[in-house]
Design an enzyme around this catalytic site. Structure first.
Site, PDB file in Angstrom:
ATOM      1  N   ASP B  93      14.064 -49.287 -42.648  1.00 22.68           N
ATOM      2  CA  ASP B  93      14.537 -49.782 -41.359  1.00 22.68           C
ATOM      3  C   ASP B  93      14.046 -48.827 -40.277  1.00 22.68           C
ATOM      4  O   ASP B  93      13.412 -47.807 -40.557  1.00 22.68           O
ATOM      5  CB  ASP B  93      16.061 -49.964 -41.371  1.00 22.68           C
ATOM      6  CG  ASP B  93      16.803 -48.651 -41.539  1.00 22.68           C
ATOM      7  OD1 ASP B  93      16.176 -47.571 -41.465  1.00 22.68           O
ATOM      8  OD2 ASP B  93      18.021 -48.693 -41.757  1.00 22.68           O
ATOM      9  N   ASP B 266      19.011 -57.346 -47.506  1.00 23.83           N
ATOM     10  CA  ASP B 266      19.507 -56.045 -47.957  1.00 23.83           C
ATOM     11  C   ASP B 266      20.966 -55.982 -47.569  1.00 23.83           C
ATOM     12  O   ASP B 266      21.395 -56.628 -46.602  1.00 23.83           O
ATOM     13  CB  ASP B 266      18.786 -54.878 -47.274  1.00 23.83           C
ATOM     14  CG  ASP B 266      19.343 -54.620 -45.888  1.00 23.83           C
ATOM     15  OD1 ASP B 266      19.053 -55.404 -44.967  1.00 23.83           O
ATOM     16  OD2 ASP B 266      20.129 -53.665 -45.723  1.00 23.83           O
ATOM     17  N   CYS B 304      26.379 -61.281 -68.394  1.00 22.65           N
ATOM     18  CA  CYS B 304      25.479 -60.290 -67.801  1.00 22.65           C
ATOM     19  C   CYS B 304      24.811 -59.435 -68.872  1.00 22.65           C
ATOM     20  O   CYS B 304      25.435 -59.056 -69.859  1.00 22.65           O
ATOM     21  CB  CYS B 304      26.277 -59.404 -66.837  1.00 22.65           C
ATOM     22  SG  CYS B 304      25.294 -58.111 -66.064  1.00 22.65           S
ATOM     23  N   CYS B 306      23.308 -56.454 -68.189  1.00 23.93           N
ATOM     24  CA  CYS B 306      23.094 -55.080 -67.717  1.00 23.93           C
ATOM     25  C   CYS B 306      23.615 -54.071 -68.741  1.00 23.93           C
ATOM     26  O   CYS B 306      24.374 -54.418 -69.643  1.00 23.93           O
ATOM     27  CB  CYS B 306      23.773 -54.860 -66.365  1.00 23.93           C
ATOM     28  SG  CYS B 306      25.552 -54.537 -66.452  1.00 23.93           S
ATOM     29  N   CYS B 309      27.522 -53.999 -69.074  1.00 22.84           N
ATOM     30  CA  CYS B 309      28.124 -55.118 -69.801  1.00 22.84           C
ATOM     31  C   CYS B 309      27.721 -55.128 -71.270  1.00 22.84           C
ATOM     32  O   CYS B 309      28.459 -55.644 -72.117  1.00 22.84           O
ATOM     33  CB  CYS B 309      27.757 -56.439 -69.125  1.00 22.84           C
ATOM     34  SG  CYS B 309      28.594 -56.637 -67.533  1.00 22.84           S
ATOM     35  N   HIS B 335      26.026 -52.504 -62.727  1.00 17.28           N
ATOM     36  CA  HIS B 335      26.407 -53.909 -62.867  1.00 17.28           C
ATOM     37  C   HIS B 335      26.216 -54.680 -61.561  1.00 17.28           C
ATOM     38  O   HIS B 335      25.609 -55.752 -61.540  1.00 17.28           O
ATOM     39  CB  HIS B 335      27.851 -54.051 -63.341  1.00 17.28           C
ATOM     40  CG  HIS B 335      28.261 -55.490 -63.307  1.00 17.28           C
ATOM     41  ND1 HIS B 335      27.871 -56.386 -64.275  1.00 17.28           N
ATOM     42  CD2 HIS B 335      28.931 -56.210 -62.374  1.00 17.28           C
ATOM     43  CE1 HIS B 335      28.302 -57.593 -63.953  1.00 17.28           C
ATOM     44  NE2 HIS B 335      28.950 -57.514 -62.806  1.00 17.28           N
TER      45      HIS B 335
END
Lengths: 364, 364
Positions: B93, B266, B304, B306, B309, B335
């Site tokens: 940014d 974002d 999930c 990930c 998980c 997660h």
């Protein structure tokens, strides 16, 4: 037997030993360092990180786990191994040390240790029987007997009374821990008095422990006193059982204590120092906040193969530390734990090759 | 050109688009979510964690990096990619938003934005030229023009003046960023006034930007107002360039904005909420400190994949959170970031297969 120790080799120039400790969750090469996982986590590390750091066994703190989340909850999850998803060996302490360092209004009676929780003030009694019950619920591979960690300094008489209580508790622990999943270690107390250490070892040797710890050291006594007592106490313990020096310490303390015949160590130093930005390297200590590292593009320790040293510069680690970023605490911990674990691997290699006498660690 | 955007497909039932954005550090499939890496780290995550979460691009905050560790230092390390060891795309940014939300005594003149550092009170001027210089030093793949983020609420007249300043600055940014390594995006301002948004887009479209952002939303206006303005503004932007909605937002905001024609997002929500124990799942929000999860042995989100998980229970995550353990913040972040990244992958798949109209996300 659920725990067995094989003494593979004893150094000819010192009392250092190479061993193999077989537990319900795997085999450990000794001498070994056990990272401290107080609250069902070695702070900032995942269990896969621990494996990559080379850790073969970790320590869990009974006092903390008993209070939060509670050992009955952990039992429901298949013990600490299931709860935190660490399939490798775990040693648990008895909780005694934390009762006195963290608990409120702690006092000891023949029955056990009474205290109030540092979290919510609730009242508790940990007796030898209760300490065994909790550690069995945690599913620990190596359970520690409940002892009274004698404060330093203590007079001979108060150290004697404390040591004798530890001996009586040890007997009750043996009786109460018959259904344990793994091994049970007794703890030698006796403050700085060699005679009391000997008498304690005499009593404990007669009990069917699977190993012995040296407790009550690194609590304020001079370094030379500690080494003298480690050497003295180790010499009183059975050669064919593992010896564990509790809560010690700096890299040079580990090296010196291995030479005196110790097989196992735990200490918060690598993890706590990491979070404070004090890092152990093959070249000595790095205080990462120091301005000299601001634009230092070298790895923390060029000789280290940990994730941190393989991926990041000192400048980046310094930036994370100065900015208060959690990632910095993690990367520092990965490095320090790897340093300790690798140090022990190098010490084992030196014992194996007969070069321990020349082995040195940088002063930190 | 260092940045190119290929529009692969436009949905027939909405304005949703599938695209491919090629940057100096790799190709990004759009619509995409960019995790926020404020201080050269997405909080609690290593770069290998980010890759495993599926992140293809991250955002860096110019304001923070300029103040600490400084863009000249980062330049020495080969830009932000080298400094934090993230070889994939980065968008930065301009710093404008943080100057006003974090900086002290910030004020705007034609020249630029003056402020005092929130870290040490030092005085700074970020002009459009300076914002470009800093982002070029950071080696950003996508540089954002310096804009004034118009506060909410603003009168029409003050929003108009602010928008006109943003347009004049945009022109200066284009002139100053000629030597940039990647792309440069302009930012459409105009508060809640569609006419001002249109006029801003008219001006910016005439400048050689590589993409356009919609700024100054999700700053307090009602949700419907935001959606109206996103739709209106997106419709004013060139179809064959990427569109980025800055700082937004909740999963349903992402879905709705994709339908309105937005390609890039974002937001700190997945990372910040993770650290506060608010977790996104396919079944809705989980507030992990809730007592109902105390002995819940299920993964956070059974759907999930990930690390969290796949390896840990809700009970363990709750324990870590209640005990204040850093590992909990990390596992929660893994997660939530995975959830956002996977949500965008599912949205892309729905666009591809023509099923976006039926696509829903749980209300959180």
């Amino acid at each position: 037997m659920a725990l067995s120790f094989e003494l593979l080799h004893t150094d000819t120039m010192s009392h250092a030993r190479l061993g193999k400790l077989t537990t319900p969750h795997g085999v450990i090469e000794t001498p070994v360092f056990m990272p401290v996982g107080t609250q069902a986590t070695v702070k900032t590390l995942r269990t896969d990180d621990l494996v990559r750091c080379g850790a073969s066994i970790i320590l869990g703190n009974t006092y903390h786990l008993y209070l939060r989340p509670g050992h009955e909850l952990i039992r429901q999850f298949g013990g600490l191994h299931g709860f935190m998803n660490w399939p490798h060996p775990i040693l648990t302490d008895s909780g005694g040390f934390q009762i006195f360092s963290l608990g409120q209004l702690a006092r000891v009676t023949e029955e056990g240790a009474r205290f109030q929780s540092h979290i919510d003030g609730s009242r508790h009694l940990i007796s030898p029987e209760r300490a065994m019950e909790i550690q069995v619920a945690l599913g620990s591979d190596i359970i520690m007997a409940l002892d009274e960690c004698t404060p330093y300094p203590s007079t001979y008489d108060s150290a004697r009374l404390s040591m004798e209580l530890t001996c009586r508790w040890a007997e009750r622990c043996v009786a109460a821990a018959e259904d344990r999943p793994g091994g049970l270690f007794g703890i030698v107390q006796g403050s700085i008095y060699p005679e009391l250490r000997s008498r304690c070892a005499d009593v404990l040797r007669e009990l069917p422990f699977d190993g012995y710890a040296i407790g009550g050291l690194a609590v304020g006594e001079p370094q030379e006193t500690m080494y003298d007592l480690v050497g003295h106490t180790a010499s009183q313990l059975p050669a064919h059982q593992p010896r564990y020096l509790m809560g010690v310490g700096r890299p040079r303390d580990l090296l010196q204590s291995v030479r005196l015949g110790v097989d196992m160590f735990d200490c918060v130093m690598p993890t706590r120092n990491a979070r404070n930005g004090f890092l152990f390297t093959s070249e000595g200590r790095v205080v990462i906040k120091n301005a000299r590292y601001r634009d230092d593009d070298r790895p923390l320790d060029p000789a280290c193969e940990c994730y941190t040293c393989q991926h990041h510069s000192r400048a980046y680690l310094r930036h994370l530390f100065m900015a208060g970023e959690i990632l910095g605490l993690h990367l520092n911990t990965v490095h320090n734990v790897t340093y300790y674990v690798q140090l022990m691997a190098q010490i084992r290699q030196a014992i194996r090759s007969g070069t321990l006498a020349e082995f040195t660690v940088p002063d930190v």
